[in-house]
Design a protein around this motif. Structure first.
Motif, PDB file in Angstrom:
ATOM      1  N   TRP A  33      -6.348   2.564   0.771  1.00 40.36           N
ATOM      2  CA  TRP A  33      -7.256   2.764   1.844  1.00 40.36           C
ATOM      3  C   TRP A  33      -8.512   1.720   1.190  1.00 40.36           C
ATOM      4  CZ3 TRP A  33      -9.274   7.763   3.886  1.00 40.36           C
ATOM      5  CH2 TRP A  33     -10.228   7.630   4.940  1.00 40.36           C
ATOM      6  N   PHE A  34      -8.954   2.132  -0.142  1.00 41.32           N
ATOM      7  CA  PHE A  34     -10.215   1.299  -0.878  1.00 41.32           C
ATOM      8  C   PHE A  34      -9.863   0.022  -0.985  1.00 41.32           C
ATOM      9  CE2 PHE A  34     -12.596   5.046  -2.633  1.00 41.32           C
ATOM     10  CZ  PHE A  34     -12.416   5.628  -1.129  1.00 41.32           C
ATOM     11  N   LEU A  37      -9.850  -1.908   2.506  1.00 47.10           N
ATOM     12  CA  LEU A  37     -11.341  -2.185   2.946  1.00 47.10           C
ATOM     13  C   LEU A  37     -11.873  -3.569   2.210  1.00 47.10           C
ATOM     14  CD1 LEU A  37     -12.881   1.306   2.912  1.00 47.10           C
ATOM     15  CD2 LEU A  37     -12.155  -0.153   4.983  1.00 47.10           C
ATOM     16  N   LYS A  38     -11.469  -4.002   1.148  1.00 45.08           N
ATOM     17  CA  LYS A  38     -12.076  -5.086   0.209  1.00 45.08           C
ATOM     18  C   LYS A  38     -11.473  -6.140   1.017  1.00 45.08           C
ATOM     19  CE  LYS A  38     -12.741  -2.859  -4.146  1.00 45.08           C
ATOM     20  NZ  LYS A  38     -12.392  -1.394  -3.857  1.00 45.08           N
ATOM     21  N   PHE A  40     -11.999  -6.840   4.096  1.00 43.02           N
ATOM     22  CA  PHE A  40     -12.918  -6.981   5.350  1.00 43.02           C
ATOM     23  C   PHE A  40     -14.407  -7.042   4.751  1.00 43.02           C
ATOM     24  CE2 PHE A  40      -8.890  -5.104   6.414  1.00 43.02           C
ATOM     25  CZ  PHE A  40      -8.533  -6.197   7.252  1.00 43.02           C
ATOM     26  N   LEU A  43     -17.167  -4.086   4.197  1.00 40.53           N
ATOM     27  CA  LEU A  43     -16.664  -2.703   4.433  1.00 40.53           C
ATOM     28  C   LEU A  43     -16.502  -1.672   3.480  1.00 40.53           C
ATOM     29  CD1 LEU A  43     -14.083  -3.285   7.293  1.00 40.53           C
ATOM     30  CD2 LEU A  43     -16.567  -2.620   7.530  1.00 40.53           C
ATOM     31  N   SER A  44     -16.282  -2.391   2.315  1.00 34.54           N
ATOM     32  CA  SER A  44     -16.139  -1.750   1.017  1.00 34.54           C
ATOM     33  C   SER A  44     -17.348  -1.315   0.228  1.00 34.54           C
ATOM     34  CB  SER A  44     -15.421  -2.510   0.009  1.00 34.54           C
ATOM     35  OG  SER A  44     -15.292  -1.806  -1.409  1.00 34.54           O
ATOM     36  N   GLU A  47     -17.917  -3.133  -3.124  1.00 37.41           N
ATOM     37  CA  GLU A  47     -17.593  -4.618  -3.413  1.00 37.41           C
ATOM     38  C   GLU A  47     -18.581  -5.352  -4.028  1.00 37.41           C
ATOM     39  OE1 GLU A  47     -17.191  -8.685  -0.486  1.00 37.41           O
ATOM     40  OE2 GLU A  47     -17.411  -6.591   0.532  1.00 37.41           O
ATOM     41  N   ALA A  72      -8.514  -6.676  -3.995  1.00 37.77           N
ATOM     42  CA  ALA A  72      -8.028  -5.876  -3.006  1.00 37.77           C
ATOM     43  C   ALA A  72      -6.299  -5.844  -2.778  1.00 37.77           C
ATOM     44  CB  ALA A  72      -8.303  -6.503  -1.666  1.00 37.77           C
ATOM     45  N   CYS A  76      -4.249  -2.387  -3.396  1.00 40.78           N
ATOM     46  CA  CYS A  76      -3.249  -2.087  -2.270  1.00 40.78           C
ATOM     47  C   CYS A  76      -1.851  -1.862  -2.969  1.00 40.78           C
ATOM     48  CB  CYS A  76      -3.019  -3.117  -0.949  1.00 40.78           C
ATOM     49  SG  CYS A  76      -4.455  -2.894  -0.196  1.00 40.78           S
TER      50      CYS A  76
END
Length: 173
Positions: A33-34, A37-38, A40, A43-44, A47, A72, A76
């Protein structure tokens, strides 16, 4: 009262049996999840400090537009590896490496991570410090991936501890 004790004991046993699976799934979801988000931009929550740390580590050769997608993807992949249990012997060391990097800002950017070092972390510092739990979870998951087992029965756990202590004494550790 006995009924409550029996129900609580059954609940405890169930939780202990499923605890490692819950830990593995939770850690896998958090990493995926975290990491996701990176991909985009803004959003993190991590970041800015992550990209600043990577820039510092690489002497500004890796800019955020390159480093963030790499980070990211790495996070993932760690998450997917933990969730699927595939390649855990490779994923867990990568987790340790990645987690070590997440702790660096506490030392290299103290003005951003501490109000009063080392006693009062900023919100960003708190976000970083919680990674100690992920590191501890990684240690447990790494041991499980190599065949370690959680021993639920206290009597059997005591015997296992005696065996381990005997082995340590014989090896001189």
């Amino acid at each position: 009262m006995d009924t409550i004790a029996v129900v609580l004991e059954k609940l405890r046993i169930t939780i202990e049996k499923k605890g490692i699976a819950v830990l593995r799934i939770a850690v896998g979801i958090i990493f995926f999840w975290f990491g996701f988000l990176k991909f985009f931009g803004q959003l993190s929550a991590a970041e800015a400090i992550a990209s600043k740390t990577i820039s510092w580590l690489t002497f500004d050769t890796l800019q955020p537009k390159v480093s963030m997608p790499i980070l990211a993807a790495l996070e993932c992949l760690i998450g997917i590896g933990i969730l699927t249990k595939k390649y855990m012997e490779y994923v867990i060391p990568v987790l340790y490496f990645q987690m070590a990097g997440t702790l660096l800002p506490l030392v290299i950017f103290p003005h951003e991570t501490w109000e009063i070092a080392p006693f009062v972390p900023t919100l960003e510092g708190q976000y970083i410090l919680k990674n100690a739990v992920l590191i501890a979870a990684g240690i447990v998951l790494g041991a499980i991936a190599k065949g370690a087992k959680l021993i639920q029965d206290p009597e059997i756990a005591g015997k296992a501890k005696q065996i381990e202590e005997k082995k340590e004494a014989e090896s001189g550790n």
